[in-house]
Design a protein around this motif. Sequence first.
Motif, PDB file in Angstrom:
ATOM      1  N   UNK A  98      24.277  29.322  46.386  1.00 51.06           N
ATOM      2  CA  UNK A  98      24.357  30.685  46.395  1.00 51.06           C
ATOM      3  C   UNK A  98      26.315  30.949  46.375  1.00 51.06           C
ATOM      4  N   UNK A  99      26.518  31.859  45.394  1.00 51.42           N
ATOM      5  CA  UNK A  99      27.638  32.154  44.708  1.00 51.42           C
ATOM      6  C   UNK A  99      28.163  33.058  46.307  1.00 51.42           C
ATOM      7  N   UNK A 100      29.012  33.386  47.359  1.00 52.24           N
ATOM      8  CA  UNK A 100      28.344  34.025  48.518  1.00 52.24           C
ATOM      9  C   UNK A 100      29.113  35.554  48.786  1.00 52.24           C
ATOM     10  N   UNK A 101      29.018  36.661  49.044  1.00 56.39           N
ATOM     11  CA  UNK A 101      30.211  37.824  49.026  1.00 56.39           C
ATOM     12  C   UNK A 101      31.327  37.211  49.615  1.00 56.39           C
ATOM     13  N   UNK A 102      32.319  37.677  48.874  1.00 59.41           N
ATOM     14  CA  UNK A 102      34.214  36.797  49.384  1.00 59.41           C
ATOM     15  C   UNK A 102      35.010  35.718  48.452  1.00 59.41           C
ATOM     16  N   UNK A 103      34.061  36.250  47.769  1.00 61.01           N
ATOM     17  CA  UNK A 103      34.435  34.834  46.660  1.00 61.01           C
ATOM     18  C   UNK A 103      34.814  35.661  45.506  1.00 61.01           C
ATOM     19  N   UNK A 104      36.474  35.307  45.215  1.00 64.42           N
ATOM     20  CA  UNK A 104      37.421  35.874  44.101  1.00 64.42           C
ATOM     21  C   UNK A 104      37.804  35.650  43.382  1.00 64.42           C
ATOM     22  N   UNK A 105      38.298  35.989  42.180  1.00 68.00           N
ATOM     23  CA  UNK A 105      39.630  34.889  41.878  1.00 68.00           C
ATOM     24  C   UNK A 105      41.153  35.144  41.631  1.00 68.00           C
ATOM     25  N   UNK A 106      41.720  35.368  42.078  1.00 70.63           N
ATOM     26  CA  UNK A 106      43.061  36.142  41.605  1.00 70.63           C
ATOM     27  C   UNK A 106      44.385  35.314  40.977  1.00 70.63           C
ATOM     28  N   UNK A 107      44.953  36.675  40.136  1.00 69.20           N
ATOM     29  CA  UNK A 107      45.815  35.901  38.900  1.00 69.20           C
ATOM     30  C   UNK A 107      47.011  35.441  39.763  1.00 69.20           C
ATOM     31  N   UNK A 108      48.031  35.333  38.826  1.00 66.52           N
ATOM     32  CA  UNK A 108      49.612  35.383  39.249  1.00 66.52           C
ATOM     33  C   UNK A 108      50.274  35.950  39.407  1.00 66.52           C
TER      34      UNK A 108
END
Length: 229
Positions: free
Chosen positions: A115-125
Motif C-alpha cells: 500500500x502506497x502510504x502517506x509520505x510518498x512524494x515526487x520531487x522535480x529538479x
Amino acid sequence: MKKIFLYGLLFFTASLGLMSCDDSDQHTDTRVTNYISLKVNGDAVVYVDANTTYTDAGCTAELAGEDASDKVVVDNPVNTSKIGPYTVVYSATNSDGFSASATRTVYVGKPLTGAVSDGSFRKTAAGAIVNWSGFNIEVLTDGNGLYWVEDLLGGYYEQRAGYGANYSMKGFLKVNADNTVSLAGGGNVVGWGDAYDAFKDGKFNPATNTISYCVVYANMDFNVILTLK
C-alpha cells in the motif's frame, strides 16, 4: 452479304465475351474454414510458492466439434526458483494455417499488497513536490528478503495518471541483514523505453513492515513508502 457477315462476327464476339464472364464466375472459392477454439484448464491466474514444483493444468482444444488437444503447443517459461510473474502461452493452428492462442499468468512467490502510504512524494529538479498515496501495488516475496514489486514508482503513472501497466516500473528489492534495501533487478519502463537513473535511501522498518526508498527517474525523485500487507 457483307453486312450479314459483319453482324454475324459481332454477335459471335459478344457471345464469347459473355461466355468468358460466366466461366470466371464459376471459379469462386467457397471453402469453409473451421477455427480452433482453446480452453485453459483451471484458473487463468495462479499463485505458486517459490522453490516448489509447478505443474501446469494445460489447455484443451476443439475443432469442428472434435477434440484437437493434440494440436496444442505450450510455451511454459515458469521457473519457481525466481519470484515474479510468468505467462504460459498455448497455441494451435488449423490445416488452413489459422492460429488461435490463450494464456495463463503464473505468479511465483508469496503474494502481498504494497500500500502506497502517506509520505510518498515526487520531487522535480526545480523542487516542485507532488504528494500521493492510497494505491495498492502487487508484491511477491520468496520469504528470504527478496521482493518483486509491480511498480517501483508507486503507481504514479500506471494508476494515478491512468497510463496503464506499460508505464509501471517493475523491479526486485532486496532487504539486507542491516535492514537497508537495495535494487536487485528491473527498473525499466516499457511504455517509454527507458529505465531508472539511480536508487537510494532504501530502508526496511520491521516494526511497521514498511519499505521506503527513492527512485531517481527522468530527473525526478520518486520517494515511495510501501506498507506490506
